[in-house]
Each structure stands twice: as C-alpha cells, then as structure tokens.
Write a protein that holds these residues in place. Structure first.
Motif, short mmCIF file in Angstrom:
data_model
loop_
_atom_site.label_atom_id
_atom_site.label_comp_id
_atom_site.label_asym_id
_atom_site.label_seq_id
_atom_site.Cartn_x
_atom_site.Cartn_y
_atom_site.Cartn_z
N ASP A 61 -10.15 -3.05 -1.74
CA ASP A 61 -10.21 -3.06 -3.21
C ASP A 61 -9.48 -1.86 -3.79
OD1 ASP A 61 -11.75 -5.36 -3.13
OD2 ASP A 61 -13.64 -4.24 -3.17
N ILE A 62 -9.66 -0.71 -3.17
CA ILE A 62 -8.98 0.50 -3.63
C ILE A 62 -7.47 0.36 -3.42
CG2 ILE A 62 -8.76 3.01 -3.33
CD1 ILE A 62 -11.43 2.11 -4.55
N TYR A 63 -7.07 -0.23 -2.30
CA TYR A 63 -5.64 -0.42 -2.04
C TYR A 63 -5.03 -1.36 -3.07
CZ TYR A 63 -1.23 -1.66 0.08
OH TYR A 63 0.10 -1.88 0.29
N ARG A 64 -5.71 -2.46 -3.38
CA ARG A 64 -5.20 -3.38 -4.40
C ARG A 64 -5.07 -2.70 -5.75
NH1 ARG A 64 -9.33 -7.43 -3.04
NH2 ARG A 64 -8.68 -8.20 -1.03
N PHE A 65 -6.04 -1.87 -6.08
CA PHE A 65 -6.00 -1.12 -7.33
C PHE A 65 -4.79 -0.18 -7.35
CE2 PHE A 65 -7.45 2.59 -9.89
CZ PHE A 65 -7.53 1.95 -11.11
N CYS A 66 -4.56 0.51 -6.24
CA CYS A 66 -3.40 1.41 -6.14
C CYS A 66 -2.10 0.63 -6.27
CB CYS A 66 -3.42 2.16 -4.81
SG CYS A 66 -4.77 3.33 -4.64
N LEU A 67 -2.05 -0.54 -5.67
CA LEU A 67 -0.85 -1.37 -5.74
C LEU A 67 -0.61 -1.84 -7.18
CD1 LEU A 67 1.34 -2.50 -3.92
CD2 LEU A 67 -0.09 -4.50 -3.54
N LYS A 68 -1.66 -2.18 -7.87
CA LYS A 68 -1.52 -2.60 -9.27
C LYS A 68 -1.06 -1.45 -10.15
CE LYS A 68 -3.66 -5.45 -12.67
NZ LYS A 68 -3.10 -6.76 -12.63
N LEU A 69 -1.58 -0.25 -9.91
CA LEU A 69 -1.16 0.91 -10.69
C LEU A 69 0.30 1.26 -10.45
CD1 LEU A 69 -4.12 3.44 -10.35
CD2 LEU A 69 -3.40 2.25 -12.42
N CYS A 70 0.68 1.31 -9.19
CA CYS A 70 2.01 1.80 -8.83
C CYS A 70 3.10 0.74 -8.92
CB CYS A 70 1.99 2.37 -7.42
SG CYS A 70 0.92 3.80 -7.24
N ALA A 71 2.74 -0.50 -8.68
CA ALA A 71 3.71 -1.61 -8.66
C ALA A 71 4.80 -1.40 -7.61
CB ALA A 71 4.31 -1.84 -10.04
N ASP A 72 4.52 -0.61 -6.62
CA ASP A 72 5.45 -0.35 -5.51
C ASP A 72 4.60 -0.11 -4.26
OD1 ASP A 72 8.08 0.29 -4.34
OD2 ASP A 72 7.23 2.31 -4.18
N LYS A 73 4.93 -0.80 -3.20
CA LYS A 73 4.12 -0.74 -2.00
C LYS A 73 4.06 0.67 -1.40
CE LYS A 73 3.30 -3.00 2.38
NZ LYS A 73 3.73 -3.99 3.35
N ALA A 74 5.19 1.33 -1.30
CA ALA A 74 5.22 2.66 -0.70
C ALA A 74 4.43 3.66 -1.54
CB ALA A 74 6.65 3.14 -0.54
N ASP A 75 4.58 3.61 -2.86
CA ASP A 75 3.83 4.51 -3.73
C ASP A 75 2.34 4.21 -3.68
OD1 ASP A 75 6.14 5.81 -4.48
OD2 ASP A 75 6.39 4.65 -6.34
N ALA A 76 2.01 2.92 -3.59
CA ALA A 76 0.60 2.53 -3.51
C ALA A 76 -0.05 3.04 -2.22
CB ALA A 76 0.47 1.01 -3.60
#
Length: 102
Positions: A16-31
């Motif tokens: 869930d935290i990873y998905r949230f990070c991915l939504k915030l960053c919109a970039d896999k490496a940054d997430a």
C-alpha cells in the motif's frame, strides 16, 4: 523502531505504501527511492509503534512529507539555477582565437 518492527510493517502494508509512493511520484524509480526513504526514516527515528492506533497512517504521512520536502528542494534548485547565468558564454570565435594554423 527496530528492524523487526519495520519488517512487520513492510509485510503488513508495504504494498500500500509502495502504491502511494508510485502515485505521488508517477515514476517507478522515484517511487522506489521514496519507498526506501520512508522505511529508512522510520528505522532512524526512535518511535514506539502502537499497533492499536493506525500505524499505516504514520507511514503514509511520512512518505507524503518526504515527497513534499523533495519537491521543495527541487523547486529551490531550479529557481537558483534560473537566476544564475554562466559567467563566460564562449562562442566559436572566442574558443579558436588562440589557435593559429601554420
């Protein structure tokens, strides 16, 4: 927090935290970087995790605050970079002025 508590948190709600990070960053490496920074920051702090309260919310807010901090840092850097111009704008004639063909 210790490493065992962090592992327990990752197992419980890490996706869930990873998905949230991915939504915030919109970039896999940054997430992925934000995800790692979130759990690393939790490991560095001396929090006592209360499982009766909502520990997932703590990690969501930690990830969001780290993301906001990084965005502010990027904004400051781009503002500073826009203010300063190179001292020497070398053109072709300047670069070849000291070279003579023989």
């Amino acid at each position: 927090m210790n490493a065992r508590e962090i592992e327990k948190c990752i197992d419980a709600f890490g996706t869930d935290i990873y998905r949230f990070c991915l939504k915030l960053c919109a970039d896999k490496a940054d997430a992925e970087d934000l995800y790692q920074q979130t759990f690393l920051k939790a490991l560095e702090t001396e929090w006592i995790l209360d499982w009766e309260s909502n520990p997932k919310a703590l990690f969501f807010s930690l990830a969001h605050n780290l993301w906001k901090s990084d965005r502010r840092k990027q904004a400051r850097r781009s503002t500073i970079a826009g203010r300063y111009r190179p001292i020497c704008r070398c053109n072709k004639s300047f670069r070849t002025a000291g070279i003579r063909a023989e």
